[in-house]
Design an enzyme around this catalytic site. Structure first.
Site, PDB file in Angstrom:
ATOM      1  N   HIS A   1       0.972  -1.823   2.371  1.00 45.63           N
ATOM      2  CA  HIS A   1       0.785  -2.584   3.321  1.00 45.63           C
ATOM      3  C   HIS A   1       2.440  -2.785   3.786  1.00 45.63           C
ATOM      4  O   HIS A   1       3.298  -2.839   2.828  1.00 45.63           O
ATOM      5  CB  HIS A   1       0.422  -4.066   3.038  1.00 45.63           C
ATOM      6  CG  HIS A   1       0.017  -5.059   3.966  1.00 45.63           C
ATOM      7  ND1 HIS A   1       1.416  -5.619   4.585  1.00 45.63           N
ATOM      8  CD2 HIS A   1      -0.742  -5.728   4.840  1.00 45.63           C
ATOM      9  CE1 HIS A   1       1.067  -6.577   5.598  1.00 45.63           C
ATOM     10  NE2 HIS A   1      -0.331  -6.429   5.764  1.00 45.63           N
TER      11      HIS A   1
ATOM     12  N   ASP B   1       0.894  -5.655  -5.767  1.00 43.72           N
ATOM     13  CA  ASP B   1       0.352  -6.457  -4.655  1.00 43.72           C
ATOM     14  C   ASP B   1      -1.160  -6.461  -4.727  1.00 43.72           C
ATOM     15  O   ASP B   1      -1.722  -5.558  -4.929  1.00 43.72           O
ATOM     16  CB  ASP B   1       0.820  -5.777  -3.199  1.00 43.72           C
ATOM     17  CG  ASP B   1       0.161  -6.176  -2.116  1.00 43.72           C
ATOM     18  OD1 ASP B   1      -0.582  -7.361  -2.266  1.00 43.72           O
ATOM     19  OD2 ASP B   1       0.401  -5.652  -1.066  1.00 43.72           O
TER      20      ASP B   1
ATOM     21  N   GLN C   1      -5.415  -7.853  -1.849  1.00 44.46           N
ATOM     22  CA  GLN C   1      -7.130  -7.489  -1.614  1.00 44.46           C
ATOM     23  C   GLN C   1      -8.054  -7.167  -2.871  1.00 44.46           C
ATOM     24  O   GLN C   1      -8.859  -6.974  -2.637  1.00 44.46           O
ATOM     25  CB  GLN C   1      -6.858  -5.979  -0.892  1.00 44.46           C
ATOM     26  CG  GLN C   1      -6.020  -6.018   0.518  1.00 44.46           C
ATOM     27  CD  GLN C   1      -6.668  -7.056   1.565  1.00 44.46           C
ATOM     28  OE1 GLN C   1      -8.130  -7.202   1.452  1.00 44.46           O
ATOM     29  NE2 GLN C   1      -6.200  -7.314   2.437  1.00 44.46           N
TER      30      GLN C   1
ATOM     31  N   LYS D   1      -6.632 -15.050   1.784  1.00 36.78           N
ATOM     32  CA  LYS D   1      -7.509 -13.947   1.477  1.00 36.78           C
ATOM     33  C   LYS D   1      -8.729 -14.344   0.364  1.00 36.78           C
ATOM     34  O   LYS D   1      -9.441 -13.846   0.149  1.00 36.78           O
ATOM     35  CB  LYS D   1      -6.899 -12.867   1.187  1.00 36.78           C
ATOM     36  CG  LYS D   1      -5.704 -12.342   2.343  1.00 36.78           C
ATOM     37  CD  LYS D   1      -5.400 -10.988   1.995  1.00 36.78           C
ATOM     38  CE  LYS D   1      -4.154 -10.657   2.861  1.00 36.78           C
ATOM     39  NZ  LYS D   1      -4.784 -10.271   4.213  1.00 36.78           N
TER      40      LYS D   1
ATOM     41  N   CYS E   1      -1.308  -2.974   9.498  1.00 38.14           N
ATOM     42  CA  CYS E   1       0.174  -3.269   8.960  1.00 38.14           C
ATOM     43  C   CYS E   1       0.462  -2.059   7.737  1.00 38.14           C
ATOM     44  O   CYS E   1       0.917  -2.428   6.803  1.00 38.14           O
ATOM     45  CB  CYS E   1       0.369  -4.475   8.321  1.00 38.14           C
ATOM     46  SG  CYS E   1       0.356  -5.955   9.509  1.00 38.14           S
TER      47      CYS E   1
END
Length: 409
Positions: A126, A203, A206, A229, A367
């Site tokens: 991202h 990261d 997700q 999220k 993104c």
């Protein structure tokens, strides 16, 4: 209908926003990779804080401040358990994944990355895990390098040893691709990076929504995720960092609770994690995030993961029945996302027609423009799944895509 041990009908009843019509049709929300919806328990926790406990934390001796501090630090402990961090002081509250990565880039990065050094990321990232490193490399005279992806959307790890050089100062990698749903073998990457003395930032924006994450088992050095999220509030997020690394890092911002003492000549910085939490924190956001974690743990993380995989398999099969649809991303392990293009129809047109049918998806480059370039497309349509989605939602998506074909026939 449930696709696993998860009682999805009961889950859906907990999310007020799902019980509405859009464009005269029942809402089918398939955009949770962008932002998850909020269960009533989260909404109630935020309202209760503002109605009963609202005060600044750490600084007051009155009862409201004591209650607010207890709630704020209680949320930190919930996050610690959620990630299986060793200590609560390894949990820093930030605004989201983007700020967490910027914090590491501008503290750890500026301290350790110099002229001629290298930062390694991947083509799956991202923009939030690309741009901060580009900025750092420009500032420091360093070089940014990429681990490539193959045609299936998996990382090409054969050349990883060559990419990890004596000048590599950090590896930053997504846990799950927001654009393709590829699940990255983070534990293996951490093992190989650590063998070369390279720390790893993950990261996890997700990932935490779909399956359990254990930062000690991964042995990553930093892990970041966003509350919104995870079915929590917007504007709150988490940076996990190993204690020894956080303690050696300079502050990110100045002022407020990041200090122990201030004179006109010198400031003595606070201990971690408060050193990185300048100013009045988003206490209600932290409380809401803690409530979201409580909600997920009550449902069962393994049950959520099983539902995710069963529904993803159903969605991939269902989309395969629509003429002209081509899925992007066929990685060995995937989670939560179905990304596709449809003949010569622009993804924005697909999204607009689906919206008229009450189906909310995401369209665009997500993104992740470098990744889009790898696949030779400017944009895709993306349906992302969550614990409150059902096969009926997928069926509504498929009906909508047939409507798209009719419009452009």
């Amino acid at each position: 209908m449930s696709t696993s041990g998860l009682d999805v009908a009961r889950v859906r009843a907990d999310f007020p926003i799902l019980h509405q019509e859009v464009r005269g049709r029942p809402l089918v929300y398939l955009d949770s990779a962008a932002s998850g919806q909020k269960p009533q328990a989260v909404l109630d926790a935020i309202t209760h804080f503002y109605a009963h406990d609202n005060a600044n934390v750490h600084r007051g001796v009155h009862l409201l401040s004591e209650r607010a501090t207890e709630a704020f630090e209680g949320a930190r402990e919930k996050v610690r358990r959620f990630l299986n961090a060793r200590e609560a002081k390894e949990i820093v509250f930030v605004r989201g994944t983007t700020e967490a990565i910027n914090l590491v880039a501008q503290t750890f990065g500026r301290k350790h990355v110099g002229p001629g050094d290298e930062v390694l990321i991947t083509e799956l990232e991202h923009h939030a895990n690309i741009v901060p490193w580009q900025m750092l490399c420009e500032q420091q005279g360093a070089r940014l390098k990429y681990v490539p992806v193959d045609a299936h959307g998996d990382l090409v790890l054969d050349g990883l040893e060559a990419l990890l050089t004596p000048r590599t100062r950090i590896l930053a990698v997504t846990h799950v691709s927001n654009a393709l749903g590829t699940v990255v073998p983070v534990k293996e990457l951490v093992r190989r990076a650590h063998a070369k003395g390279v720390p790893v930032l993950v990261d996890g924006a997700q990932a935490v929504t779909h399956f359990p994450v254990d930062v000690q088992a991964l042995d990553c050095d930093f892990y970041a995720f966003s509350g919104h999220k995870l079915f929590g509030p917007m504007g709150i997020g988490v940076l996990y960092g190993k204690k020894e690394l956080l303690e050696a890092m300079p502050p990110y911002q100045g002022g407020g609770d990041m200090i122990l003492s201030v004179t006109m000549e010198k400031t003595v910085y606070n201990r971690i994690p408060h050193r990185f939490e300048a100013g009045t924190p988003d206490v209600a956001g932290a409380v809401g995030l803690g409530a979201a974690i409580d909600y997920l743990e009550a449902l069962g993380r393994e049950a959520i993961a099983a539902h995710d995989q069963a529904l993803l398999a159903y969605a991939e099969g269902a989309l395969g029945s629509v003429p002209g649809v081509r899925r992007l991303g066929h990685g060995q392990e995937r989670s939560g996302v179905v990304s596709f293009v449809m003949q010569d129809i622009h993804p924005h047109d697909i999204g607009t027609i689906l919206d008229r049918e009450g189906v909310a998806i995401r369209t665009g480059h997500h993104c992740a423009q470098p990744l889009m370039k790898c696949f030779g497309v400017a944009a895709t349509a993306r349906a992302s799944l969550a614990l409150y989605n059902t096969r009926e939602d997928v069926d509504a998506l498929v009906r909508g895509l047939h409507k798209v074909r009719e419009v452009f026939a």
